[in-house]
Enzyme design. Sequence first.
Site, PDB file in Angstrom:
ATOM      1  N   CYS A 244       0.967  -1.542  -0.539  1.00 49.40           N
ATOM      2  CA  CYS A 244       0.028  -0.181   0.032  1.00 49.40           C
ATOM      3  C   CYS A 244       1.018   1.359   0.304  1.00 49.40           C
ATOM      4  O   CYS A 244       1.618   2.049  -1.080  1.00 49.40           O
ATOM      5  CB  CYS A 244      -1.053  -0.122   0.981  1.00 49.40           C
ATOM      6  SG  CYS A 244      -2.647   1.045   0.416  1.00 49.40           S
ATOM      7  N   HIS A 328      -3.457  -5.414   0.072  1.00 48.39           N
ATOM      8  CA  HIS A 328      -2.888  -5.973   1.425  1.00 48.39           C
ATOM      9  C   HIS A 328      -2.782  -7.264   1.501  1.00 48.39           C
ATOM     10  O   HIS A 328      -4.298  -8.306   1.520  1.00 48.39           O
ATOM     11  CB  HIS A 328      -3.607  -5.507   2.358  1.00 48.39           C
ATOM     12  CG  HIS A 328      -3.580  -3.880   3.025  1.00 48.39           C
ATOM     13  ND1 HIS A 328      -3.171  -3.757   3.881  1.00 48.39           N
ATOM     14  CD2 HIS A 328      -4.426  -2.858   2.355  1.00 48.39           C
ATOM     15  CE1 HIS A 328      -3.115  -2.617   3.922  1.00 48.39           C
ATOM     16  NE2 HIS A 328      -3.445  -2.117   3.092  1.00 48.39           N
ATOM     17  N   GLU A 330      -2.005  -9.700   3.222  1.00 43.48           N
ATOM     18  CA  GLU A 330      -1.823 -10.382   4.933  1.00 43.48           C
ATOM     19  C   GLU A 330      -4.271 -10.050   4.570  1.00 43.48           C
ATOM     20  O   GLU A 330      -4.576 -11.083   5.758  1.00 43.48           O
ATOM     21  CB  GLU A 330      -1.304  -9.646   5.502  1.00 43.48           C
ATOM     22  CG  GLU A 330      -2.757  -8.140   5.723  1.00 43.48           C
ATOM     23  CD  GLU A 330      -2.132  -7.365   4.913  1.00 43.48           C
ATOM     24  OE1 GLU A 330      -3.061  -6.053   5.594  1.00 43.48           O
ATOM     25  OE2 GLU A 330      -1.036  -7.704   4.848  1.00 43.48           O
TER      26      GLU A 330
END
Length: 358
Positions: A244, A328, A330
Amino acid sequence: MQTAYLILNTGDVLEGTFLTEATTTEGEVVFNTSMIGYQEVMTDPSYEGQLVTMTYPLIGNYGCNGDVKESDRFGAKALIVQTVSHYPDHPTSTHTLKQLAEKTKVPIIYGVDTRHLTKIIRTHPNVFGKISTNPDEKVTMTKIDPDVVKKVSVKDVQHNHSYSNRHPHIAVIDFGQKKSIIDALTAAGANVSLCPYHTTKTELDQLGIDGVVLSNGPGDPVDCLSLIPTVRKIADHYPSFGICLGHQLLALSYGMQTKKLVYGHRGGNHAVKSSITGKVYMTSQNHGYVVCEDTVTNEFDILFTNVNDQSIEGLQHKTKPVTSFQFHPEAHPGPTDTMHLIEAFVRDVAKKGAIVYA
C-alpha cells in the site's frame, strides 16, 4: 440519542444519530465496501484522518472481541453507518459495536443514508466532512495532516522473535502498519522487528536483518518525500516488500509518480489480475492513491493490475529482490487469495535467492 449532522464540503448535509457521545470531528469522507471487518476498520491506522462510510447496511451484527484489532489505538476518526445491530450473535463476541466505540473513542453515527452518501463520494473528488450537532457548521479541512505517518508510527523498535536464529529476520518499517502484517510474517516463519518510519539503513544493519517490509499507512505519499532517499538505500541493499503506502514509497524512490484516485479502493472485494499467469485474485484494499502507469521505469515489471480501472496493483524489479503491492496480501478483513505472496517473500529471503511472484 442526539441528532448528528454530517456536513460536506460539497454543500450536502446528511442527518443521523450519534451512537456514542455527541462530538465534533472532521476528516476526509471515504467509503468501504466490505460486508465484514468494521472492527478492523476502526483500529486500522491507514484510516487516520478519515470518516469512513460502511456501504453494507447492517453493521455490528457479529459483535466485537478483544483479539480482532489492527492496532491498540489508531484508526478511523469516525464510522458512518445505516443500521446498527445492538444484539450481536457470534460465539466469540464479547461486546457490542457501541461498547467498542466507547472503548476506542471512535465516534459512530447511524441512520445515515449511506447509499446516497456513497454516490456523493463517487461523484466528487476530495470530499471532506464534519460531524456535528450543528448543521450550520462549515467544513474547514481540505487535506489530511501531512505529518500523519509520524503520528501513527511506533516510537521505538519492537521485537517479535518467535523462532531461532536460523529463521529470517525481517524488519517492518512502520508507516501505519496493521497488526495483521506482523501476524502473517510470523505465521510464515519470520522473526520480526517493528521499526519507526524514519529508520535508516545503518540502523537496520545494526539489527542484523535479512529483509524489509515497508508497511501500509495513511495520507498522501508525496508528504513522505523526505523519506524517499532512505527508502531507496534500503531497497538497494535488502530484499524489500512494499504494501500500500510502502508500495507507493518504493515507486517514488525509483523515480515514479503517484496520483490521487477520485474515490479510492477500500473494501475486501477488489479483483486484481496477474500479468504473469492471467489469474484473477480477490483482494483487500485500502488506499486513495496509486502509482502512475506512464511513469513506471524500465527497471520494473507490472505484476498485477486492477480489473475495474486497470490501475497498477503490483510491481517487481527486474534484477533486484524488490517487489510491492497496492493491495493487502495479509487480508484482514478480506480474502486470503494472495497470502502466498508474503509466504514466498519469507521463504525466499530465508534462501537468499531470487524472489519470483507468479
